[in-house]
Design a protein around this motif. Sequence first.
Motif, mmCIF file in Angstrom:
data_model
loop_
_atom_site.group_PDB
_atom_site.id
_atom_site.type_symbol
_atom_site.label_atom_id
_atom_site.label_comp_id
_atom_site.label_asym_id
_atom_site.label_seq_id
_atom_site.Cartn_x
_atom_site.Cartn_y
_atom_site.Cartn_z
ATOM 1 N N MET A 185 0.841 -1.175 0.000
ATOM 2 C CA MET A 185 0.000 0.000 0.000
ATOM 3 C C MET A 185 0.892 1.246 0.000
ATOM 4 O O MET A 185 1.852 1.343 0.747
ATOM 5 N N LYS A 186 0.548 2.190 -0.810
ATOM 6 C CA LYS A 186 1.322 3.420 -0.927
ATOM 7 C C LYS A 186 0.773 4.469 0.029
ATOM 8 O O LYS A 186 -0.430 4.672 0.118
ATOM 9 N N ALA A 187 1.673 5.144 0.750
ATOM 10 C CA ALA A 187 1.256 6.189 1.695
ATOM 11 C C ALA A 187 0.818 7.433 0.926
ATOM 12 O O ALA A 187 1.412 7.803 -0.083
ATOM 13 N N LYS A 188 -0.236 8.066 1.415
ATOM 14 C CA LYS A 188 -0.710 9.279 0.753
ATOM 15 C C LYS A 188 0.211 10.447 1.077
ATOM 16 O O LYS A 188 0.864 10.464 2.126
ATOM 17 N N PRO A 189 0.286 11.426 0.187
ATOM 18 C CA PRO A 189 1.142 12.588 0.457
ATOM 19 C C PRO A 189 0.568 13.429 1.597
ATOM 20 O O PRO A 189 -0.609 13.356 1.918
ATOM 21 N N LEU A 190 1.427 14.206 2.186
ATOM 22 C CA LEU A 190 1.019 15.101 3.261
ATOM 23 C C LEU A 190 0.554 16.431 2.689
ATOM 24 O O LEU A 190 1.019 16.866 1.638
ATOM 25 N N LEU A 191 -0.322 17.069 3.414
ATOM 26 C CA LEU A 191 -0.735 18.418 3.062
ATOM 27 C C LEU A 191 0.171 19.403 3.792
ATOM 28 O O LEU A 191 0.701 19.086 4.860
ATOM 29 N N PRO A 192 0.367 20.588 3.252
ATOM 30 C CA PRO A 192 1.246 21.563 3.909
ATOM 31 C C PRO A 192 0.844 21.862 5.353
ATOM 32 O O PRO A 192 1.700 22.132 6.193
ATOM 33 N N ARG A 193 -0.433 21.789 5.676
ATOM 34 C CA ARG A 193 -0.853 22.078 7.055
ATOM 35 C C ARG A 193 -0.508 20.933 8.021
ATOM 36 O O ARG A 193 -0.603 21.092 9.224
ATOM 37 N N GLU A 194 -0.095 19.771 7.498
ATOM 38 C CA GLU A 194 0.214 18.618 8.330
ATOM 39 C C GLU A 194 1.685 18.529 8.720
ATOM 40 O O GLU A 194 2.066 17.617 9.450
ATOM 41 N N ILE A 195 2.495 19.446 8.241
ATOM 42 C CA ILE A 195 3.916 19.419 8.577
ATOM 43 C C ILE A 195 4.297 20.674 9.337
ATOM 44 O O ILE A 195 3.559 21.655 9.348
ATOM 45 N N ASP A 196 5.463 20.623 9.959
ATOM 46 C CA ASP A 196 6.007 21.796 10.639
ATOM 47 C C ASP A 196 7.084 22.383 9.731
ATOM 48 O O ASP A 196 8.174 21.811 9.618
ATOM 49 N N GLU A 207 -0.698 19.032 -6.728
ATOM 50 C CA GLU A 207 -0.191 20.381 -6.466
ATOM 51 C C GLU A 207 -0.303 20.726 -4.989
ATOM 52 O O GLU A 207 -1.301 20.431 -4.338
ATOM 53 N N SER A 208 0.720 21.319 -4.442
ATOM 54 C CA SER A 208 0.877 21.753 -3.045
ATOM 55 C C SER A 208 0.993 20.601 -2.061
ATOM 56 O O SER A 208 0.990 20.819 -0.858
ATOM 57 N N ALA A 209 1.131 19.368 -2.528
ATOM 58 C CA ALA A 209 1.333 18.229 -1.622
ATOM 59 C C ALA A 209 2.803 18.156 -1.215
ATOM 60 O O ALA A 209 3.687 18.658 -1.910
ATOM 61 N N VAL A 210 3.046 17.528 -0.084
ATOM 62 C CA VAL A 210 4.394 17.381 0.460
ATOM 63 C C VAL A 210 4.777 15.909 0.367
ATOM 64 O O VAL A 210 3.975 15.025 0.678
#
Length: 64
Positions: free
Chosen positions: A1-12, A32-35
């Motif tokens: 299973m592939k992990a979903k990308p993070l959103l900018p609000r989910e990182i520091d 777009e705008s994914a981390v």
Amino acid sequence: MKAKPLLPREIDPKRVPPTWRPTVHPNPKLPESAVDRAAYVVCVLEQLYRAVNCRNVFASPSNW
């Protein structure tokens, strides 16, 4: 299973130094705008590793 990308609000963003920003943020394979989750995890682990080697990480005393 592939992990979903993070959103900018989910990182520091303070944990991503300038040298890591091109790797963590603009990945053409992500929406777009994914981390990039994998790059962010390695970046944070590297920062922790450096802090441990410099003895800049301390455990809080437990009140148990």
